[in-house]
Design a protein around this motif. Sequence first.
Motif, mmCIF file in Angstrom:
data_model
loop_
_atom_site.group_PDB
_atom_site.id
_atom_site.type_symbol
_atom_site.label_atom_id
_atom_site.label_comp_id
_atom_site.label_asym_id
_atom_site.label_seq_id
_atom_site.Cartn_x
_atom_site.Cartn_y
_atom_site.Cartn_z
ATOM 1 N N MET A 1 0.849 -1.188 0.000
ATOM 2 C CA MET A 1 0.000 0.000 0.000
ATOM 3 C C MET A 1 0.890 1.244 0.000
ATOM 4 O O MET A 1 1.821 1.351 0.785
ATOM 5 C CB MET A 1 -0.867 -0.048 1.255
ATOM 6 N N LEU A 2 0.575 2.169 -0.866
ATOM 7 C CA LEU A 2 1.351 3.393 -0.970
ATOM 8 C C LEU A 2 0.841 4.446 0.007
ATOM 9 O O LEU A 2 -0.355 4.561 0.230
ATOM 10 C CB LEU A 2 1.257 3.958 -2.388
ATOM 11 N N THR A 3 1.767 5.212 0.566
ATOM 12 C CA THR A 3 1.384 6.318 1.439
ATOM 13 C C THR A 3 1.044 7.527 0.571
ATOM 14 O O THR A 3 1.331 7.550 -0.631
ATOM 15 C CB THR A 3 2.535 6.692 2.394
ATOM 16 N N GLY A 4 0.462 8.542 1.174
ATOM 17 C CA GLY A 4 0.129 9.764 0.446
ATOM 18 C C GLY A 4 1.369 10.435 -0.123
ATOM 19 O O GLY A 4 1.363 10.952 -1.245
ATOM 20 N N LYS A 5 2.443 10.418 0.635
ATOM 21 C CA LYS A 5 3.703 11.026 0.200
ATOM 22 C C LYS A 5 4.254 10.287 -1.023
ATOM 23 O O LYS A 5 4.727 10.917 -1.978
ATOM 24 C CB LYS A 5 4.702 10.964 1.352
ATOM 25 N N GLN A 6 4.172 8.974 -1.001
ATOM 26 C CA GLN A 6 4.653 8.177 -2.125
ATOM 27 C C GLN A 6 3.795 8.407 -3.371
ATOM 28 O O GLN A 6 4.314 8.516 -4.477
ATOM 29 C CB GLN A 6 4.667 6.696 -1.756
ATOM 30 N N LYS A 7 2.476 8.495 -3.188
ATOM 31 C CA LYS A 7 1.584 8.759 -4.321
ATOM 32 C C LYS A 7 1.871 10.127 -4.932
ATOM 33 O O LYS A 7 1.871 10.281 -6.153
ATOM 34 C CB LYS A 7 0.118 8.666 -3.896
ATOM 35 N N ARG A 8 2.104 11.128 -4.089
ATOM 36 C CA ARG A 8 2.445 12.462 -4.585
ATOM 37 C C ARG A 8 3.723 12.415 -5.417
ATOM 38 O O ARG A 8 3.811 13.022 -6.486
ATOM 39 C CB ARG A 8 2.628 13.447 -3.428
ATOM 40 N N TYR A 9 4.713 11.696 -4.914
ATOM 41 C CA TYR A 9 5.982 11.561 -5.630
ATOM 42 C C TYR A 9 5.772 10.879 -6.983
ATOM 43 O O TYR A 9 6.279 11.331 -8.002
ATOM 44 C CB TYR A 9 6.978 10.765 -4.775
ATOM 45 N N LEU A 10 4.991 9.797 -6.995
ATOM 46 C CA LEU A 10 4.742 9.065 -8.238
ATOM 47 C C LEU A 10 3.934 9.907 -9.229
ATOM 48 O O LEU A 10 4.172 9.849 -10.438
ATOM 49 C CB LEU A 10 4.026 7.744 -7.945
ATOM 50 N N ARG A 11 2.990 10.695 -8.730
ATOM 51 C CA ARG A 11 2.230 11.586 -9.619
ATOM 52 C C ARG A 11 3.162 12.590 -10.288
ATOM 53 O O ARG A 11 3.036 12.871 -11.480
ATOM 54 C CB ARG A 11 1.131 12.326 -8.850
ATOM 55 N N SER A 12 4.116 13.128 -9.525
ATOM 56 C CA SER A 12 5.058 14.084 -10.108
ATOM 57 C C SER A 12 5.967 13.403 -11.132
ATOM 58 O O SER A 12 6.312 13.993 -12.151
ATOM 59 C CB SER A 12 5.893 14.771 -9.023
ATOM 60 N N GLU A 13 6.339 12.164 -10.877
ATOM 61 C CA GLU A 13 7.173 11.410 -11.826
ATOM 62 C C GLU A 13 6.392 11.077 -13.106
ATOM 63 O O GLU A 13 6.961 11.017 -14.184
ATOM 64 C CB GLU A 13 7.672 10.109 -11.187
ATOM 65 N N VAL A 74 -2.213 4.685 -8.642
ATOM 66 C CA VAL A 74 -1.668 5.924 -8.095
ATOM 67 C C VAL A 74 -2.698 7.034 -8.197
ATOM 68 O O VAL A 74 -2.961 7.746 -7.241
ATOM 69 C CB VAL A 74 -0.371 6.331 -8.827
ATOM 70 N N GLN A 75 -3.313 7.157 -9.393
ATOM 71 C CA GLN A 75 -4.274 8.236 -9.589
ATOM 72 C C GLN A 75 -5.159 7.938 -10.794
ATOM 73 O O GLN A 75 -4.731 7.298 -11.751
ATOM 74 C CB GLN A 75 -3.537 9.553 -9.839
ATOM 75 N N LEU A 76 -6.380 8.405 -10.712
ATOM 76 C CA LEU A 76 -7.296 8.414 -11.844
ATOM 77 C C LEU A 76 -7.696 9.866 -12.023
ATOM 78 O O LEU A 76 -8.406 10.434 -11.196
ATOM 79 C CB LEU A 76 -8.528 7.550 -11.570
ATOM 80 N N VAL A 94 12.932 5.068 -6.692
ATOM 81 C CA VAL A 94 13.123 4.930 -5.246
ATOM 82 C C VAL A 94 12.060 5.783 -4.564
ATOM 83 O O VAL A 94 12.059 7.009 -4.703
ATOM 84 C CB VAL A 94 14.544 5.392 -4.817
ATOM 85 N N LEU A 95 11.156 5.123 -3.866
ATOM 86 C CA LEU A 95 10.054 5.828 -3.219
ATOM 87 C C LEU A 95 10.503 6.478 -1.925
ATOM 88 O O LEU A 95 11.318 5.917 -1.180
ATOM 89 C CB LEU A 95 8.915 4.856 -2.912
ATOM 90 N N PRO A 96 9.968 7.671 -1.619
ATOM 91 C CA PRO A 96 10.251 8.271 -0.306
ATOM 92 C C PRO A 96 9.564 7.465 0.795
ATOM 93 O O PRO A 96 8.594 6.771 0.542
ATOM 94 C CB PRO A 96 9.644 9.665 -0.421
ATOM 95 N N ARG A 97 10.057 7.580 1.994
ATOM 96 C CA ARG A 97 9.482 6.797 3.099
ATOM 97 C C ARG A 97 8.317 7.486 3.713
ATOM 98 O O ARG A 97 8.023 8.410 4.078
ATOM 99 C CB ARG A 97 10.532 6.504 4.157
#
Length: 97
Positions: A1-13, A74-76, A94-97
């Motif tokens: 399960m991804l955290t909110g911080k990780q999802k934000r990072y992946l959205r930016s990527e 990650v997002q729709l 590399v995902l942030p923690r």
Amino acid sequence: MLTGKQKRYLRSEAHHLDPIFQVGKGGVNDHMLKSISEALEVRELLKVSILTNNTDDKHEVAEELAQGTGAELVQLIGKTVILYKESAENKRIVLPR
């Protein structure tokens, strides 16, 4: 399960990525899921666009793609689905923690 911080990072990527798969009138099928799984193994992060001629609910299509490929949704946003799955052999993100 991804955290909110990780999802934000992946959205930016994923922001600069173009959709490489399209879900059309035929909906989600096994061949598409297999192709997306293979692409996720290589890329880890990708976009899938849902075409306007697809009559299925976009939320159901997004869930079907995520479950069928074993990826994280990650997002729709609009009719674009962003999927992430950690690669076993081509780990680049590399995902942030």
